[in-house]
Design a protein around this motif. Structure first.
Motif, PDB file in Angstrom:
ATOM      1  N   VAL A 258       0.852  -1.193   0.000  1.00  0.00           N
ATOM      2  CA  VAL A 258       0.000   0.000   0.000  1.00  0.00           C
ATOM      3  C   VAL A 258       0.883   1.237   0.000  1.00  0.00           C
ATOM      4  O   VAL A 258       1.853   1.330   0.764  1.00  0.00           O
ATOM      5  CB  VAL A 258      -0.939   0.003   1.221  1.00  0.00           C
ATOM      6  CG1 VAL A 258      -1.766   1.296   1.260  1.00  0.00           C
ATOM      7  CG2 VAL A 258      -1.867  -1.208   1.186  1.00  0.00           C
ATOM      8  N   SER A 259       0.554   2.176  -0.872  1.00  0.00           N
ATOM      9  CA  SER A 259       1.366   3.374  -1.046  1.00  0.00           C
ATOM     10  C   SER A 259       0.513   4.630  -0.865  1.00  0.00           C
ATOM     11  O   SER A 259      -0.662   4.645  -1.247  1.00  0.00           O
ATOM     12  CB  SER A 259       1.985   3.384  -2.452  1.00  0.00           C
ATOM     13  OG  SER A 259       2.619   4.610  -2.735  1.00  0.00           O
ATOM     14  N   PRO A 260       1.085   5.694  -0.302  1.00  0.00           N
ATOM     15  CA  PRO A 260       0.340   6.951  -0.195  1.00  0.00           C
ATOM     16  C   PRO A 260       0.249   7.690  -1.524  1.00  0.00           C
ATOM     17  O   PRO A 260      -0.483   8.663  -1.652  1.00  0.00           O
ATOM     18  CB  PRO A 260       1.164   7.753   0.821  1.00  0.00           C
ATOM     19  CG  PRO A 260       2.559   7.248   0.635  1.00  0.00           C
ATOM     20  CD  PRO A 260       2.418   5.786   0.303  1.00  0.00           C
ATOM     21  N   CYS A 261       1.007   7.220  -2.512  1.00  0.00           N
ATOM     22  CA  CYS A 261       1.003   7.883  -3.820  1.00  0.00           C
ATOM     23  C   CYS A 261       1.049   6.840  -4.922  1.00  0.00           C
ATOM     24  O   CYS A 261       1.404   5.683  -4.705  1.00  0.00           O
ATOM     25  CB  CYS A 261       2.204   8.827  -3.948  1.00  0.00           C
ATOM     26  SG  CYS A 261       3.806   7.994  -3.712  1.00  0.00           S
ATOM     27  N   SER A 267      10.207   1.168 -16.439  1.00  0.00           N
ATOM     28  CA  SER A 267      11.584   0.732 -16.626  1.00  0.00           C
ATOM     29  C   SER A 267      12.029  -0.233 -15.534  1.00  0.00           C
ATOM     30  O   SER A 267      13.008  -0.954 -15.696  1.00  0.00           O
ATOM     31  CB  SER A 267      12.519   1.942 -16.644  1.00  0.00           C
ATOM     32  OG  SER A 267      12.434   2.660 -15.423  1.00  0.00           O
ATOM     33  N   ASN A 268      11.300  -0.254 -14.417  1.00  0.00           N
ATOM     34  CA  ASN A 268      11.593  -1.183 -13.322  1.00  0.00           C
ATOM     35  C   ASN A 268      10.478  -2.204 -13.115  1.00  0.00           C
ATOM     36  O   ASN A 268      10.496  -2.956 -12.142  1.00  0.00           O
ATOM     37  CB  ASN A 268      11.808  -0.423 -12.015  1.00  0.00           C
ATOM     38  CG  ASN A 268      13.016   0.470 -12.047  1.00  0.00           C
ATOM     39  OD1 ASN A 268      12.899   1.686 -12.081  1.00  0.00           O
ATOM     40  ND2 ASN A 268      14.206  -0.124 -12.054  1.00  0.00           N
ATOM     41  N   GLY A 269       9.479  -2.221 -13.994  1.00  0.00           N
ATOM     42  CA  GLY A 269       8.382  -3.169 -13.869  1.00  0.00           C
ATOM     43  C   GLY A 269       7.429  -2.849 -12.733  1.00  0.00           C
ATOM     44  O   GLY A 269       6.760  -3.744 -12.218  1.00  0.00           O
ATOM     45  N   VAL A 270       7.339  -1.566 -12.336  1.00  0.00           N
ATOM     46  CA  VAL A 270       6.473  -1.162 -11.225  1.00  0.00           C
ATOM     47  C   VAL A 270       5.211  -0.499 -11.771  1.00  0.00           C
ATOM     48  O   VAL A 270       5.283   0.357 -12.660  1.00  0.00           O
ATOM     49  CB  VAL A 270       7.192  -0.167 -10.286  1.00  0.00           C
ATOM     50  CG1 VAL A 270       6.262   0.264  -9.153  1.00  0.00           C
ATOM     51  CG2 VAL A 270       8.455  -0.796  -9.719  1.00  0.00           C
ATOM     52  N   TYR A 271       4.052  -0.894 -11.261  1.00  0.00           N
ATOM     53  CA  TYR A 271       2.799  -0.217 -11.596  1.00  0.00           C
ATOM     54  C   TYR A 271       1.887  -0.252 -10.380  1.00  0.00           C
ATOM     55  O   TYR A 271       2.126  -0.990  -9.420  1.00  0.00           O
ATOM     56  CB  TYR A 271       2.117  -0.868 -12.802  1.00  0.00           C
ATOM     57  CG  TYR A 271       1.673  -2.292 -12.593  1.00  0.00           C
ATOM     58  CD1 TYR A 271       0.370  -2.580 -12.200  1.00  0.00           C
ATOM     59  CD2 TYR A 271       2.551  -3.359 -12.785  1.00  0.00           C
ATOM     60  CE1 TYR A 271      -0.050  -3.892 -12.004  1.00  0.00           C
ATOM     61  CE2 TYR A 271       2.145  -4.662 -12.590  1.00  0.00           C
ATOM     62  CZ  TYR A 271       0.843  -4.922 -12.193  1.00  0.00           C
ATOM     63  OH  TYR A 271       0.432  -6.208 -11.989  1.00  0.00           O
ATOM     64  N   GLU A 361      13.802 -10.162  -3.344  1.00  0.00           N
ATOM     65  CA  GLU A 361      12.622  -9.624  -2.666  1.00  0.00           C
ATOM     66  C   GLU A 361      12.969  -8.298  -1.972  1.00  0.00           C
ATOM     67  O   GLU A 361      12.222  -7.319  -2.074  1.00  0.00           O
ATOM     68  CB  GLU A 361      12.098 -10.637  -1.652  1.00  0.00           C
ATOM     69  CG  GLU A 361      10.841 -10.197  -0.916  1.00  0.00           C
ATOM     70  CD  GLU A 361      10.339 -11.238   0.071  1.00  0.00           C
ATOM     71  OE1 GLU A 361       9.232 -11.049   0.621  1.00  0.00           O
ATOM     72  OE2 GLU A 361      11.069 -12.235   0.310  1.00  0.00           O
ATOM     73  N   LYS A 362      14.107  -8.259  -1.281  1.00  0.00           N
ATOM     74  CA  LYS A 362      14.516  -7.023  -0.606  1.00  0.00           C
ATOM     75  C   LYS A 362      14.796  -5.911  -1.616  1.00  0.00           C
ATOM     76  O   LYS A 362      14.430  -4.744  -1.392  1.00  0.00           O
ATOM     77  CB  LYS A 362      15.753  -7.248   0.266  1.00  0.00           C
ATOM     78  CG  LYS A 362      16.103  -5.997   1.087  1.00  0.00           C
ATOM     79  CD  LYS A 362      17.217  -6.229   2.055  1.00  0.00           C
ATOM     80  CE  LYS A 362      17.353  -5.047   3.032  1.00  0.00           C
ATOM     81  NZ  LYS A 362      17.492  -3.749   2.354  1.00  0.00           N
ATOM     82  N   GLN A 363      15.443  -6.249  -2.723  1.00  0.00           N
ATOM     83  CA  GLN A 363      15.689  -5.253  -3.758  1.00  0.00           C
ATOM     84  C   GLN A 363      14.382  -4.654  -4.256  1.00  0.00           C
ATOM     85  O   GLN A 363      14.296  -3.458  -4.546  1.00  0.00           O
ATOM     86  CB  GLN A 363      16.456  -5.880  -4.921  1.00  0.00           C
ATOM     87  CG  GLN A 363      17.898  -6.237  -4.603  1.00  0.00           C
ATOM     88  CD  GLN A 363      18.539  -7.113  -5.674  1.00  0.00           C
ATOM     89  OE1 GLN A 363      18.028  -7.226  -6.789  1.00  0.00           O
ATOM     90  NE2 GLN A 363      19.648  -7.758  -5.332  1.00  0.00           N
ATOM     91  N   LYS A 370      12.284   3.657  -2.553  1.00  0.00           N
ATOM     92  CA  LYS A 370      12.885   4.807  -3.242  1.00  0.00           C
ATOM     93  C   LYS A 370      11.848   5.575  -4.056  1.00  0.00           C
ATOM     94  O   LYS A 370      12.009   6.774  -4.319  1.00  0.00           O
ATOM     95  CB  LYS A 370      14.012   4.328  -4.160  1.00  0.00           C
ATOM     96  CG  LYS A 370      15.235   3.825  -3.416  1.00  0.00           C
ATOM     97  CD  LYS A 370      16.293   3.323  -4.386  1.00  0.00           C
ATOM     98  CE  LYS A 370      17.505   2.779  -3.636  1.00  0.00           C
ATOM     99  NZ  LYS A 370      18.530   2.228  -4.561  1.00  0.00           N
ATOM    100  N   LYS A 371      10.787   4.885  -4.476  1.00  0.00           N
ATOM    101  CA  LYS A 371       9.734   5.521  -5.269  1.00  0.00           C
ATOM    102  C   LYS A 371       8.656   6.160  -4.401  1.00  0.00           C
ATOM    103  O   LYS A 371       7.675   6.703  -4.923  1.00  0.00           O
ATOM    104  CB  LYS A 371       9.088   4.495  -6.201  1.00  0.00           C
ATOM    105  CG  LYS A 371      10.041   3.834  -7.169  1.00  0.00           C
ATOM    106  CD  LYS A 371      10.574   4.794  -8.203  1.00  0.00           C
ATOM    107  CE  LYS A 371      11.472   4.089  -9.201  1.00  0.00           C
ATOM    108  NZ  LYS A 371      12.025   5.027 -10.219  1.00  0.00           N
ATOM    109  N   GLY A 372       8.794   6.074  -3.066  1.00  0.00           N
ATOM    110  CA  GLY A 372       7.834   6.727  -2.181  1.00  0.00           C
ATOM    111  C   GLY A 372       6.919   5.801  -1.412  1.00  0.00           C
ATOM    112  O   GLY A 372       6.048   6.260  -0.667  1.00  0.00           O
TER     113      GLY A 372
END
Length: 426
Positions: A258-261, A267-271, A361-363, A370-372
Protein backbone atom coordinates in the motif's frame (compact mmCIF):
# COMPACT_ATOMS: atom_id res chain seq x y z
CA UNK A 1 -25.75 -26.36 7.13
CA UNK A 2 -25.75 -22.70 8.14
CA UNK A 3 -28.88 -20.93 9.28
CA UNK A 4 -30.93 -19.02 6.74
CA UNK A 5 -30.92 -16.03 9.12
CA UNK A 6 -27.23 -15.29 8.51
CA UNK A 7 -26.12 -12.64 6.04
CA UNK A 8 -23.37 -14.27 4.02
CA UNK A 9 -21.15 -13.13 1.16
CA UNK A 10 -19.89 -15.14 -1.81
CA UNK A 11 -16.59 -14.73 -3.62
CA UNK A 12 -15.85 -16.50 -6.89
CA UNK A 13 -12.27 -16.80 -8.14
CA UNK A 14 -11.74 -17.80 -11.76
CA UNK A 15 -8.21 -19.14 -11.78
CA UNK A 16 -5.88 -20.84 -14.22
CA UNK A 17 -6.79 -24.36 -13.04
CA UNK A 18 -10.47 -23.97 -12.15
CA UNK A 19 -13.02 -22.00 -10.15
CA UNK A 20 -13.03 -21.58 -6.38
CA UNK A 21 -15.85 -20.25 -4.19
CA UNK A 22 -15.62 -18.96 -0.62
CA UNK A 23 -18.49 -17.84 1.64
CA UNK A 24 -17.79 -15.50 4.56
CA UNK A 25 -19.99 -13.89 7.19
CA UNK A 26 -20.30 -10.21 8.13
CA UNK A 27 -17.22 -10.47 10.37
CA UNK A 28 -15.08 -11.90 7.60
CA UNK A 29 -15.07 -15.41 9.02
CA UNK A 30 -14.78 -18.05 6.31
CA UNK A 31 -17.89 -20.25 6.52
CA UNK A 32 -17.45 -22.63 3.61
CA UNK A 33 -15.61 -23.22 0.37
CA UNK A 34 -15.79 -25.37 -2.74
CA UNK A 35 -13.96 -25.72 -6.04
CA UNK A 36 -14.05 -27.47 -9.37
CA UNK A 37 -11.24 -27.85 -11.87
CA UNK A 38 -11.04 -27.68 -15.64
CA UNK A 39 -10.77 -31.17 -17.08
CA UNK A 40 -9.37 -30.11 -20.46
CA UNK A 41 -7.61 -27.14 -22.01
CA UNK A 42 -10.70 -26.52 -24.18
CA UNK A 43 -12.86 -26.26 -21.06
CA UNK A 44 -10.39 -23.83 -19.50
CA UNK A 45 -10.60 -21.57 -22.56
CA UNK A 46 -14.38 -21.70 -23.06
CA UNK A 47 -16.50 -18.92 -21.52
CA UNK A 48 -19.55 -21.18 -21.44
CA UNK A 49 -17.50 -23.70 -19.45
CA UNK A 50 -16.75 -20.98 -16.89
CA UNK A 51 -20.47 -20.68 -16.20
CA UNK A 52 -20.92 -24.45 -16.03
CA UNK A 53 -18.09 -24.67 -13.51
CA UNK A 54 -19.62 -21.83 -11.45
CA UNK A 55 -22.88 -23.76 -11.28
CA UNK A 56 -21.01 -26.92 -10.30
CA UNK A 57 -19.14 -25.09 -7.53
CA UNK A 58 -22.37 -23.59 -6.17
CA UNK A 59 -24.00 -27.03 -6.14
CA UNK A 60 -21.10 -28.37 -4.08
CA UNK A 61 -21.29 -25.32 -1.82
CA UNK A 62 -24.99 -25.90 -1.18
CA UNK A 63 -24.11 -29.04 0.79
CA UNK A 64 -22.45 -26.87 3.45
CA UNK A 65 -24.26 -23.54 3.34
CA UNK A 66 -27.79 -22.26 2.75
CA UNK A 67 -27.38 -20.40 -0.55
CA UNK A 68 -30.49 -18.32 0.22
CA UNK A 69 -28.48 -16.71 3.03
CA UNK A 70 -26.01 -15.19 0.55
CA UNK A 71 -26.86 -11.49 0.23
CA UNK A 72 -24.09 -10.47 -2.17
CA UNK A 73 -21.41 -11.83 -4.47
CA UNK A 74 -18.34 -10.61 -6.33
CA UNK A 75 -16.05 -12.22 -8.90
CA UNK A 76 -12.32 -11.93 -9.48
CA UNK A 77 -10.68 -13.05 -12.69
CA UNK A 78 -7.39 -13.18 -14.53
CA UNK A 79 -6.12 -9.69 -15.24
CA UNK A 80 -6.06 -8.95 -18.95
CA UNK A 81 -8.22 -11.91 -20.04
CA UNK A 82 -10.96 -10.49 -22.27
CA UNK A 83 -13.73 -11.43 -24.71
CA UNK A 84 -16.42 -9.76 -26.79
CA UNK A 85 -20.12 -10.39 -26.23
CA UNK A 86 -23.45 -8.96 -27.34
CA UNK A 87 -25.74 -6.92 -25.07
CA UNK A 88 -27.30 -10.16 -23.76
CA UNK A 89 -23.92 -11.62 -22.84
CA UNK A 90 -23.67 -14.14 -25.69
CA UNK A 91 -19.98 -14.55 -26.63
CA UNK A 92 -19.06 -13.08 -30.01
CA UNK A 93 -15.45 -14.22 -29.74
CA UNK A 94 -13.30 -16.70 -27.87
CA UNK A 95 -11.45 -15.42 -24.82
CA UNK A 96 -8.00 -13.96 -25.35
CA UNK A 97 -5.90 -14.57 -22.27
CA UNK A 98 -3.60 -12.38 -20.19
CA UNK A 99 -0.44 -14.15 -21.40
CA UNK A 100 -1.28 -13.84 -25.11
CA UNK A 101 0.53 -10.91 -26.69
CA UNK A 102 -1.46 -8.72 -29.12
CA UNK A 103 -0.57 -9.29 -32.76
CA UNK A 104 1.65 -6.88 -34.68
CA UNK A 105 -1.34 -5.99 -36.88
CA UNK A 106 -3.39 -5.03 -33.81
CA UNK A 107 -0.64 -2.91 -32.29
CA UNK A 108 0.07 -1.18 -35.62
CA UNK A 109 -3.63 -0.43 -36.12
CA UNK A 110 -3.98 0.98 -32.61
CA UNK A 111 -0.77 2.96 -32.82
CA UNK A 112 -1.94 4.70 -35.99
CA UNK A 113 -5.50 5.21 -34.73
CA UNK A 114 -4.51 6.62 -31.34
CA UNK A 115 -1.35 8.40 -32.46
CA UNK A 116 0.85 6.83 -29.80
CA UNK A 117 3.88 4.59 -29.63
CA UNK A 118 3.52 0.83 -29.52
CA UNK A 119 5.29 0.63 -26.14
CA UNK A 120 2.63 2.82 -24.50
CA UNK A 121 -0.40 0.93 -25.83
CA UNK A 122 -2.56 -0.80 -23.18
CA UNK A 123 -1.94 -4.55 -23.72
CA UNK A 124 -5.55 -5.63 -23.17
CA UNK A 125 -6.74 -3.11 -25.75
CA UNK A 126 -4.52 -4.83 -28.30
CA UNK A 127 -6.18 -8.15 -27.48
CA UNK A 128 -9.59 -6.53 -27.97
CA UNK A 129 -8.58 -5.35 -31.45
CA UNK A 130 -7.39 -8.87 -32.32
CA UNK A 131 -10.79 -10.26 -31.29
CA UNK A 132 -12.71 -7.51 -33.10
CA UNK A 133 -10.86 -8.00 -36.39
CA UNK A 134 -11.99 -11.64 -36.53
CA UNK A 135 -15.53 -10.71 -37.61
CA UNK A 136 -15.67 -6.91 -37.09
CA UNK A 137 -19.07 -6.85 -35.31
CA UNK A 138 -20.69 -3.42 -35.38
CA UNK A 139 -22.22 -3.75 -31.91
CA UNK A 140 -20.56 -5.54 -29.02
CA UNK A 141 -19.35 -5.21 -25.44
CA UNK A 142 -15.78 -5.50 -24.19
CA UNK A 143 -15.83 -7.66 -21.07
CA UNK A 144 -13.03 -8.93 -18.87
CA UNK A 145 -13.32 -12.44 -17.52
CA UNK A 146 -14.62 -11.27 -14.12
CA UNK A 147 -17.05 -8.80 -15.76
CA UNK A 148 -18.57 -11.42 -18.03
CA UNK A 149 -19.12 -13.96 -15.26
CA UNK A 150 -20.59 -11.35 -12.92
CA UNK A 151 -22.80 -10.27 -15.82
CA UNK A 152 -24.12 -13.81 -16.14
CA UNK A 153 -25.50 -13.44 -12.60
CA UNK A 154 -27.08 -10.00 -12.98
CA UNK A 155 -27.81 -9.83 -16.72
CA UNK A 156 -25.64 -6.75 -17.44
CA UNK A 157 -22.45 -6.65 -19.50
CA UNK A 158 -21.64 -2.95 -19.64
CA UNK A 159 -19.48 -2.56 -16.53
CA UNK A 160 -16.01 -3.27 -15.21
CA UNK A 161 -13.86 -2.31 -12.21
CA UNK A 162 -10.82 -0.06 -11.94
CA UNK A 163 -8.40 -2.95 -11.41
CA UNK A 164 -9.41 -5.05 -14.41
CA UNK A 165 -9.73 -1.95 -16.60
CA UNK A 166 -6.22 -0.69 -15.79
CA UNK A 167 -4.54 -2.68 -18.57
CA UNK A 168 -7.40 -1.83 -20.93
CA UNK A 169 -6.24 1.77 -20.67
CA UNK A 170 -8.28 3.22 -17.81
CA UNK A 171 -6.67 5.82 -15.54
CA UNK A 172 -8.20 5.41 -12.05
CA UNK A 173 -6.78 8.76 -10.90
CA UNK A 174 -8.24 10.82 -13.75
CA UNK A 175 -11.34 8.58 -13.96
CA UNK A 176 -11.03 8.40 -17.74
CA UNK A 177 -9.35 6.48 -20.54
CA UNK A 178 -5.73 7.32 -21.34
CA UNK A 179 -6.69 7.50 -25.02
CA UNK A 180 -9.47 9.22 -26.95
CA UNK A 181 -12.22 6.58 -27.30
CA UNK A 182 -13.53 8.35 -30.40
CA UNK A 183 -10.31 7.40 -32.21
CA UNK A 184 -10.77 3.66 -31.73
CA UNK A 185 -11.34 1.60 -34.88
CA UNK A 186 -14.63 0.40 -33.33
CA UNK A 187 -17.43 2.18 -31.48
CA UNK A 188 -16.50 3.66 -28.11
CA UNK A 189 -19.85 2.33 -26.84
CA UNK A 190 -18.20 -1.09 -26.68
CA UNK A 191 -16.05 0.01 -23.73
CA UNK A 192 -17.37 -0.72 -20.23
CA UNK A 193 -18.47 1.78 -17.63
CA UNK A 194 -15.68 1.59 -15.05
CA UNK A 195 -16.47 1.64 -11.31
CA UNK A 196 -14.55 1.08 -8.11
CA UNK A 197 -14.48 -2.51 -6.79
CA UNK A 198 -17.46 -3.45 -4.58
CA UNK A 199 -19.85 -1.15 -6.48
CA UNK A 200 -23.39 -2.42 -7.00
CA UNK A 201 -23.81 -3.82 -10.51
CA UNK A 202 -27.30 -5.27 -10.09
CA UNK A 203 -29.32 -8.02 -8.47
CA UNK A 204 -29.49 -11.65 -9.41
CA UNK A 205 -31.47 -12.36 -12.57
CA UNK A 206 -34.54 -14.57 -12.27
CA UNK A 207 -32.96 -17.22 -14.50
CA UNK A 208 -29.78 -17.43 -12.41
CA UNK A 209 -31.78 -17.51 -9.19
CA UNK A 210 -33.59 -20.52 -10.60
CA UNK A 211 -30.42 -22.23 -11.85
CA UNK A 212 -28.28 -21.65 -8.75
CA UNK A 213 -30.60 -21.68 -5.73
CA UNK A 214 -29.34 -18.22 -4.72
CA UNK A 215 -31.88 -15.67 -3.56
CA UNK A 216 -33.34 -13.36 -6.23
CA UNK A 217 -32.47 -10.52 -3.82
CA UNK A 218 -28.75 -11.40 -3.91
CA UNK A 219 -26.74 -8.40 -5.06
CA UNK A 220 -23.88 -8.55 -7.56
CA UNK A 221 -20.91 -6.24 -6.98
CA UNK A 222 -18.01 -5.27 -9.19
CA UNK A 223 -14.98 -7.43 -8.54
CA UNK A 224 -11.25 -7.16 -9.19
CA UNK A 225 -8.29 -9.02 -10.64
CA UNK A 226 -7.08 -12.29 -9.17
CA UNK A 227 -3.88 -10.62 -7.98
CA UNK A 228 -5.69 -7.82 -6.15
CA UNK A 229 -8.20 -10.28 -4.68
CA UNK A 230 -5.29 -12.31 -3.32
CA UNK A 231 -3.76 -9.14 -1.86
CA UNK A 232 -7.07 -8.30 -0.17
CA UNK A 233 -7.34 -11.81 1.23
CA UNK A 234 -3.88 -11.66 2.76
CA UNK A 235 -3.99 -8.08 4.03
CA UNK A 236 -7.68 -7.67 4.95
CA UNK A 237 -9.51 -4.35 4.96
CA UNK A 238 -8.54 -3.42 8.52
CA UNK A 239 -4.82 -3.23 7.71
CA UNK A 240 -4.98 -1.27 4.48
CA UNK A 241 -2.51 1.48 5.34
CA UNK A 242 0.76 2.68 3.80
CA UNK A 243 3.41 0.02 4.25
CA UNK A 244 1.05 -2.95 4.31
CA UNK A 245 2.91 -5.47 2.15
CA UNK A 246 2.24 -8.91 0.74
CA UNK A 247 4.71 -11.16 -1.08
CA UNK A 248 3.30 -14.03 -3.10
CA UNK A 249 5.89 -16.77 -3.54
CA UNK A 250 4.67 -19.17 -6.16
CA UNK A 251 6.44 -20.16 -9.36
CA UNK A 252 7.39 -16.49 -9.59
CA UNK A 253 7.44 -13.78 -6.91
CA UNK A 254 4.95 -10.91 -6.73
CA UNK A 255 5.32 -7.97 -4.36
CA UNK A 256 2.50 -5.56 -3.50
CA UNK A 257 2.46 -2.75 -0.94
CA UNK A 258 0.00 0.00 0.00
CA UNK A 259 1.37 3.37 -1.05
CA UNK A 260 0.34 6.95 -0.19
CA UNK A 261 1.00 7.88 -3.82
CA UNK A 262 0.73 6.38 -7.25
CA UNK A 263 3.95 4.75 -8.43
CA UNK A 264 4.41 3.75 -12.06
CA UNK A 265 7.93 2.99 -13.28
CA UNK A 266 7.81 0.84 -16.38
CA UNK A 267 11.58 0.73 -16.63
CA UNK A 268 11.59 -1.18 -13.32
CA UNK A 269 8.38 -3.17 -13.87
CA UNK A 270 6.47 -1.16 -11.22
CA UNK A 271 2.80 -0.22 -11.60
CA UNK A 272 -0.04 0.72 -9.25
CA UNK A 273 -3.64 -0.32 -8.77
CA UNK A 274 -6.20 1.93 -7.12
CA UNK A 275 -8.00 0.29 -4.21
CA UNK A 276 -10.63 2.57 -2.66
CA UNK A 277 -8.63 5.48 -1.15
CA UNK A 278 -5.29 3.73 -1.47
CA UNK A 279 -2.75 2.93 -4.12
CA UNK A 280 -1.22 -0.56 -4.22
CA UNK A 281 2.16 -0.54 -5.92
CA UNK A 282 4.19 -3.56 -6.87
CA UNK A 283 5.82 -5.73 -9.43
CA UNK A 284 6.46 -9.34 -10.41
CA UNK A 285 9.87 -11.01 -10.62
CA UNK A 286 10.64 -14.06 -12.75
CA UNK A 287 12.52 -15.47 -9.77
CA UNK A 288 10.66 -17.59 -7.26
CA UNK A 289 9.81 -21.15 -6.31
CA UNK A 290 9.88 -22.36 -9.89
CA UNK A 291 13.67 -22.12 -9.85
CA UNK A 292 13.91 -24.47 -6.89
CA UNK A 293 11.94 -27.16 -8.72
CA UNK A 294 14.48 -27.05 -11.55
CA UNK A 295 17.05 -28.44 -9.12
CA UNK A 296 15.13 -30.35 -6.44
CA UNK A 297 11.97 -32.39 -6.01
CA UNK A 298 9.37 -31.21 -3.45
CA UNK A 299 10.44 -33.99 -1.08
CA UNK A 300 14.09 -32.99 -1.40
CA UNK A 301 13.20 -29.37 -0.68
CA UNK A 302 11.46 -30.36 2.55
CA UNK A 303 14.29 -32.63 3.68
CA UNK A 304 17.16 -30.32 2.78
CA UNK A 305 15.49 -27.18 4.16
CA UNK A 306 15.40 -28.75 7.63
CA UNK A 307 19.19 -28.97 7.56
CA UNK A 308 19.74 -25.25 6.84
CA UNK A 309 20.60 -22.81 9.61
CA UNK A 310 18.56 -19.71 8.61
CA UNK A 311 20.62 -17.42 10.86
CA UNK A 312 23.84 -17.99 8.89
CA UNK A 313 24.61 -16.41 5.51
CA UNK A 314 25.26 -18.83 2.66
CA UNK A 315 27.92 -16.48 1.18
CA UNK A 316 26.58 -17.40 -2.28
CA UNK A 317 25.37 -14.71 -4.67
CA UNK A 318 22.97 -15.98 -7.35
CA UNK A 319 20.23 -14.46 -9.49
CA UNK A 320 17.90 -17.45 -9.95
CA UNK A 321 15.35 -17.08 -12.77
CA UNK A 322 12.67 -19.43 -14.07
CA UNK A 323 13.15 -18.12 -17.62
CA UNK A 324 15.50 -15.80 -19.47
CA UNK A 325 14.73 -12.17 -18.72
CA UNK A 326 13.63 -10.24 -15.65
CA UNK A 327 10.69 -7.88 -15.10
CA UNK A 328 11.13 -6.54 -11.57
CA UNK A 329 12.96 -5.08 -9.64
CA UNK A 330 14.86 -4.48 -12.87
CA UNK A 331 13.50 -4.81 -16.38
CA UNK A 332 16.04 -6.72 -18.44
CA UNK A 333 14.80 -9.09 -21.17
CA UNK A 334 18.35 -10.40 -21.64
CA UNK A 335 18.99 -11.26 -17.98
CA UNK A 336 20.19 -14.85 -17.70
CA UNK A 337 19.61 -17.30 -14.87
CA UNK A 338 22.66 -17.29 -12.59
CA UNK A 339 23.12 -20.24 -10.21
CA UNK A 340 26.87 -20.87 -10.47
CA UNK A 341 29.09 -22.00 -8.89
CA UNK A 342 27.16 -24.91 -7.40
CA UNK A 343 28.69 -26.31 -4.24
CA UNK A 344 29.01 -30.07 -3.91
CA UNK A 345 26.75 -29.96 -0.84
CA UNK A 346 23.05 -29.83 -1.78
CA UNK A 347 22.14 -28.19 1.52
CA UNK A 348 24.58 -25.33 0.89
CA UNK A 349 23.31 -24.92 -2.69
CA UNK A 350 19.68 -24.75 -1.58
CA UNK A 351 20.58 -22.25 1.14
CA UNK A 352 22.22 -20.08 -1.52
CA UNK A 353 19.13 -20.23 -3.74
CA UNK A 354 16.73 -19.37 -0.91
CA UNK A 355 18.89 -16.49 0.28
CA UNK A 356 19.40 -15.11 -3.23
CA UNK A 357 15.66 -15.06 -3.94
CA UNK A 358 15.19 -13.30 -0.58
CA UNK A 359 17.71 -10.66 -1.70
CA UNK A 360 15.68 -10.06 -4.87
CA UNK A 361 12.62 -9.62 -2.67
CA UNK A 362 14.52 -7.02 -0.61
CA UNK A 363 15.69 -5.25 -3.76
CA UNK A 364 12.03 -5.03 -4.76
CA UNK A 365 10.92 -3.45 -1.50
CA UNK A 366 14.00 -1.16 -1.52
CA UNK A 367 13.06 0.01 -5.01
CA UNK A 368 9.46 0.67 -3.98
CA UNK A 369 10.77 2.58 -0.98
CA UNK A 370 12.89 4.81 -3.24
CA UNK A 371 9.73 5.52 -5.27
CA UNK A 372 7.83 6.73 -2.18
CA UNK A 373 6.28 3.51 -0.84
CA UNK A 374 7.03 3.05 2.90
CA UNK A 375 9.32 0.10 3.57
CA UNK A 376 7.13 -2.55 5.25
CA UNK A 377 7.19 -3.00 9.01
CA UNK A 378 6.31 -6.62 8.30
CA UNK A 379 5.63 -8.74 5.23
CA UNK A 380 2.69 -11.09 4.95
CA UNK A 381 3.40 -13.96 2.63
CA UNK A 382 1.27 -16.34 0.57
CA UNK A 383 1.90 -19.00 -2.05
CA UNK A 384 3.70 -22.33 -1.93
CA UNK A 385 6.97 -20.76 -0.80
CA UNK A 386 5.31 -19.30 2.29
CA UNK A 387 4.95 -22.84 3.69
CA UNK A 388 8.73 -23.25 3.94
CA UNK A 389 9.37 -21.99 7.50
CA UNK A 390 13.14 -22.05 7.13
CA UNK A 391 12.88 -19.88 4.02
CA UNK A 392 10.66 -17.45 5.95
CA UNK A 393 13.35 -17.13 8.62
CA UNK A 394 16.00 -16.49 5.95
CA UNK A 395 13.75 -13.83 4.45
CA UNK A 396 13.32 -12.20 7.86
CA UNK A 397 17.11 -11.95 8.20
CA UNK A 398 17.52 -10.49 4.70
CA UNK A 399 14.51 -8.15 4.79
CA UNK A 400 15.08 -7.04 8.37
CA UNK A 401 11.38 -7.32 9.26
CA UNK A 402 9.05 -10.12 10.42
CA UNK A 403 7.68 -12.41 7.69
CA UNK A 404 4.24 -13.74 8.63
CA UNK A 405 2.25 -16.41 6.83
CA UNK A 406 -1.10 -14.82 5.97
CA UNK A 407 -4.22 -16.28 7.62
CA UNK A 408 -6.04 -16.11 4.28
CA UNK A 409 -4.48 -16.43 0.86
CA UNK A 410 -7.28 -17.45 -1.50
CA UNK A 411 -8.40 -14.89 -4.05
CA UNK A 412 -11.99 -16.12 -3.63
CA UNK A 413 -11.86 -14.97 -0.02
CA UNK A 414 -10.76 -11.52 -1.19
CA UNK A 415 -13.72 -11.43 -3.58
CA UNK A 416 -16.04 -12.38 -0.70
CA UNK A 417 -14.63 -9.44 1.29
CA UNK A 418 -15.52 -7.14 -1.61
CA UNK A 419 -19.11 -8.45 -1.57
CA UNK A 420 -19.21 -7.83 2.17
CA UNK A 421 -17.92 -4.28 1.73
CA UNK A 422 -20.47 -3.61 -0.98
CA UNK A 423 -23.22 -4.78 1.33
CA UNK A 424 -22.08 -2.47 4.12
CA UNK A 425 -21.94 0.51 1.78
CA UNK A 426 -25.67 0.37 1.01
Amino acid sequence: MTSGQQQLHLGLDVGTSGIRAVVSDRKGVCIAGAEDRYLTSAQKQSPTSWVSLCLSVLERLSKDVDLKSITGLAVDGQSGTVLLCDVAGNPLSPAKFYHEEPSEDATDLLSKALGTGVASLPPTLGRVVDLWTMDRPSTFRVTHQADWIAGQFCGRFDFSDENNALKLGYDPAAKEWVFDPACLPFSAQALPEVRIPASLAGTLSASMASRTGLSAACRVYTGTTDGMAGFLAASGFADLKPGTAVTSLGTTMVLKAVSPCRVDAGSNGVYSHKLFNHWVAGGASNSGGGVLLKHFTPDQLKRLSKQIDPTVSSKLDYYPLTTKGERFPLSDPARENSTDPRPSCDVAFLAGLLESIARIEKQGYDLLSKKGVPYPAQVRTVGGGSKNHVWNRIRERVLGVPVLTAHHSEAAYGAALLASLGGRAR
